[in-house]
Design a protein around this motif. Structure first.
Motif, PDB file in Angstrom:
ATOM      1  N   ARG A  84      -2.485  -3.181  -4.197  1.00 15.28           N
ATOM      2  CA  ARG A  84      -3.261  -2.152  -4.157  1.00 15.28           C
ATOM      3  C   ARG A  84      -4.027  -1.806  -5.161  1.00 15.28           C
ATOM      4  O   ARG A  84      -5.100  -1.845  -5.405  1.00 15.28           O
ATOM      5  N   GLU A  99       5.536  -4.950  -5.107  1.00 15.43           N
ATOM      6  CA  GLU A  99       4.406  -6.030  -4.861  1.00 15.43           C
ATOM      7  C   GLU A  99       3.181  -5.278  -4.079  1.00 15.43           C
ATOM      8  O   GLU A  99       2.067  -5.572  -4.628  1.00 15.43           O
ATOM      9  N   GLU A 100       3.476  -4.411  -3.231  1.00 20.57           N
ATOM     10  CA  GLU A 100       2.309  -3.868  -2.345  1.00 20.57           C
ATOM     11  C   GLU A 100       1.602  -3.068  -3.175  1.00 20.57           C
ATOM     12  O   GLU A 100       0.440  -2.974  -3.201  1.00 20.57           O
ATOM     13  N   GLU A 101       2.368  -2.203  -4.171  1.00 18.18           N
ATOM     14  CA  GLU A 101       1.788  -0.994  -5.212  1.00 18.18           C
ATOM     15  C   GLU A 101       0.700  -2.008  -5.959  1.00 18.18           C
ATOM     16  O   GLU A 101      -0.361  -1.598  -6.719  1.00 18.18           O
TER      17      GLU A 101
END
Length: 586
Positions: free
Chosen positions: A151, A146-148
């Motif tokens: 980003r 989810e962070e990727e």
């Protein structure tokens, strides 16, 4: 061979022998076999059976076939290449030779053994071997976190903002240029107001314009471009005075014109209608573009206001449009048939090949009516004007609704493109009818693709020693060679044959196959009388005993009396060599 050794290499003496005989004599000294017996040697390129009587080989009773370990390896290599053509480079001769000696065996009953593998019995699975080729598993791509995803979405948003800023800067620069050009044209028109009409051409000589009308036309075009850049509503350009001067005859009545002027008037009318049509089309396209930009601006404002709600609405709209288009395609293909409770189509449903559109039904009605009305009496179809009108109606090719632009497909493509820009996890649905057929994707290789499985090949390849006709060699098998060799002996002594079959030595590299002793015993028992003693033994070292026997023979004191010297070759010639027979006195 003697000529080569004596005349080329100058050797002093030579002696010839047979590998099977050397091996038999070597094993006889070690009490493995008796003086009377058979030496069976399935070698590399050939197979020999030599009878021994009182410890000496009887060459006139020997038997030979052109089948050996070479043919088994070659047959094994061909079978593996046919079964695994994408691993042919792996099946080198040396590797196949090793696989043959490691995995192959001789079946006691080939038909029964093959039937086991055909049925897939558990015993067959236990006999199946596998060779694992080197294989490196491909790297597994993990789904982005989810962070990727967040980003990447932030980077995409930043890039979009940068592009919008660049577009706004370019638009501002263009507006400044148009405003400067408009001020210059207005200043020029203001100066022209103080110039007499006769001096206009000389005044405009350095500006590149010819007349006041041309300057006014250029000013109107700049005004239109400026309004377009600012996003203001533009008006349809009205024909100016310069354009009216081109069409001087269109407002004059025909009775006041000559024949030449009438022709010119028609030309002017045609040119003016085309020019007006182009202008209207241009204005229509511009209005559509403005409307599209306005919608995009409103949609962008809604997205910035609530991005999550906007994405959810886009996905729902995409899903509804996809289902609507799929439903329409199913109706075109299968017709408007309904299904019963069991999922089967009810009778009376029609597909696209049978369903008629409204235009097709009307055409069919006209044809039926014409056939009914004209089928009585004399056929006079075409004699009246309404008949040709009917012909025109039936000839219209307007019943194919597939060529009409579909707004749903256009909107679906727009929403799909929008979702791909905003949602990294979105995967558009591939339409097989609208998209070109993709090449079949290659399945990624797995560990099982690099496994070489040996099943029936394990016993099928050595079977050619007993059935040479499988590879096109019309000769007897290894078990039948024993009977052929004993029948070639001059003396028909039953006791001697029993002593021979009671001392059969198997030597040579191909005798190392598991099960070959039992198979030979079963085959020879079938050609011998009932109750005949049969004993088959394997040499102590089937590969090296021939060399050891020849070494012991060369070390014997009487070896020099068994050699064939160079003096004998020059005095007696090669004919004497043909009748030469080695005495195996070790």
């Amino acid at each position: 061979m003697a000529e080569l050794l004596f005349e080329t290499y100058g050797v002093p003496s030579i002696a010839f022998g047979v590998d099977a005989a050397f091996s038999y004599k070597y094993n006889q000294q070690r009490s493995v076999c008796d003086k009377d017996g058979l030496a069976m040697c399935p070698g590399f390129a050939t197979t020999h059976v030599i009878p021994f009587v009182d410890g000496e080989p009887i060459y006139k009773g020997s038997c030979r076939t052109n089948i050996g370990g070479f043919h088994v390896t070659d047959y094994f290599q061909r079978l593996l290449s046919l079964k695994y053509p994408y691993h042919m480079a792996r099946f080198t001769w040396e590797k196949v030779e090793d696989l043959k000696m490691e995995h192959c065996y001789v079946a006691q009953d080939y038909v029964s053994e093959a039937r086991l593998f055909l049925k897939g019995a558990k015993e067959a699975e236990e006999k199946t071997k596998m060779w694992q080729l080197p294989w490196v598993p491909p790297p597994v791509e993990e789904p982005p976190s989810e962070e990727e995803i967040a980003r990447k979405a932030a980077i995409r948003e930043k890039q979009g903002q940068r592009l919008r800023e660049m577009a706004e800067a370019k638009r501002s620069s263009k507006i400044n240029e148009l405003e400067n050009e408009l001020r210059g044209l207005e200043f020029l028109l203001n100066q022209l107001g103080h110039v007499q009409e006769s001096d206009v051409r000389s005044f405009l000589a350095e500006t590149g314009y010819v007349s006041r009308q041309e300057v006014e036309s250029a000013r109107s075009k700049v005004v239109q471009s400026l309004r377009k850049q600012k996003g203001e509503q533009t008006e349809i350009e009205k024909p100016d005075a310069a354009s009216n001067e081109k069409y001087t005859l269109i407002n004059i009545p025909d009775d006041m014109l000559t024949a030449e002027q009438l022709v010119e008037k028609r030309k002017q009318l045609s040119i003016k209608s085309m020019s007006d049509g182009r202008q209207r089309l241009k204005q229509k396209r511009y209005e559509e573009e403005l409307e599209r930009e306005r919608k995009q601006q409103l949609e962008e404002e809604r997205r910035l206001e609530n991005p999550e709600l906007y994405l959810e609405q886009l996905r729902a709209k995409y899903k509804d449009l996809s289902e609507k288009i799929d439903q329409r395609k199913r109706l075109k293909t299968n017709g408007g048939s309904s299904t019963n409770g069991n999922g089967n189509s009810l009778t009376g449903s029609v597909g696209r090949g049978e369903r008629l559109s409204a235009a097709q039904r009307e055409r069919m009605r006209l044809l039926t009516t014409a056939a009914f009305d004209r089928g009585k009496g004399e056929d006079t179809f075409g004699a009246k004007d309404e008949d040709w009108q009917l012909y025109k109606l039936m000839s219209k090719d307007n019943d194919d609704d597939d060529d009409e632009p579909d707004e749903d497909n256009t909107e679906l493509a727009r929403i799909s493109s929008r979702l791909q820009d905003l949602d990294p996890t979105f995967v558009p649905k591939v339409e097989s009818s609208s998209q070109p057929a993709e090449a079949p994707r290659i399945r990624p290789l797995t560990k099982e693709d690099f496994q070489i499985v040996f099943g029936v090949e394990r016993f099928r390849c050595p079977e050619i020693l007993f059935s040479p006709n499988w590879i096109g060699v019309d000769q007897v098998g290894l078990d039948e060679m024993a009977g052929v060799s004993m029948r070639r002996l001059s003396c028909k002594d039953e006791k001697l044959e029993q002593r021979m079959t009671n001392s059969i030595l198997v030597t040579g590299g191909s005798s190392l196959f598991p099960g070959i002793i039992e198979r030979l015993e079963a085959g020879i028992r079938m050609i011998r009388p009932c109750g005949s003693p049969i004993k088959i033994v394997r040499a102590l070292d089937p590969v090296m005993d021939a060399w050891r026997g020849a070494s012991a023979y060369a070390s014997a004191p009487g070896f020099h009396t068994q050699t064939f010297t160079r003096m004998d070759y020059y005095e007696k010639g090669e004919d004497w060599l043909r009748s030469y027979q080695l005495k195996y006195s070790l």
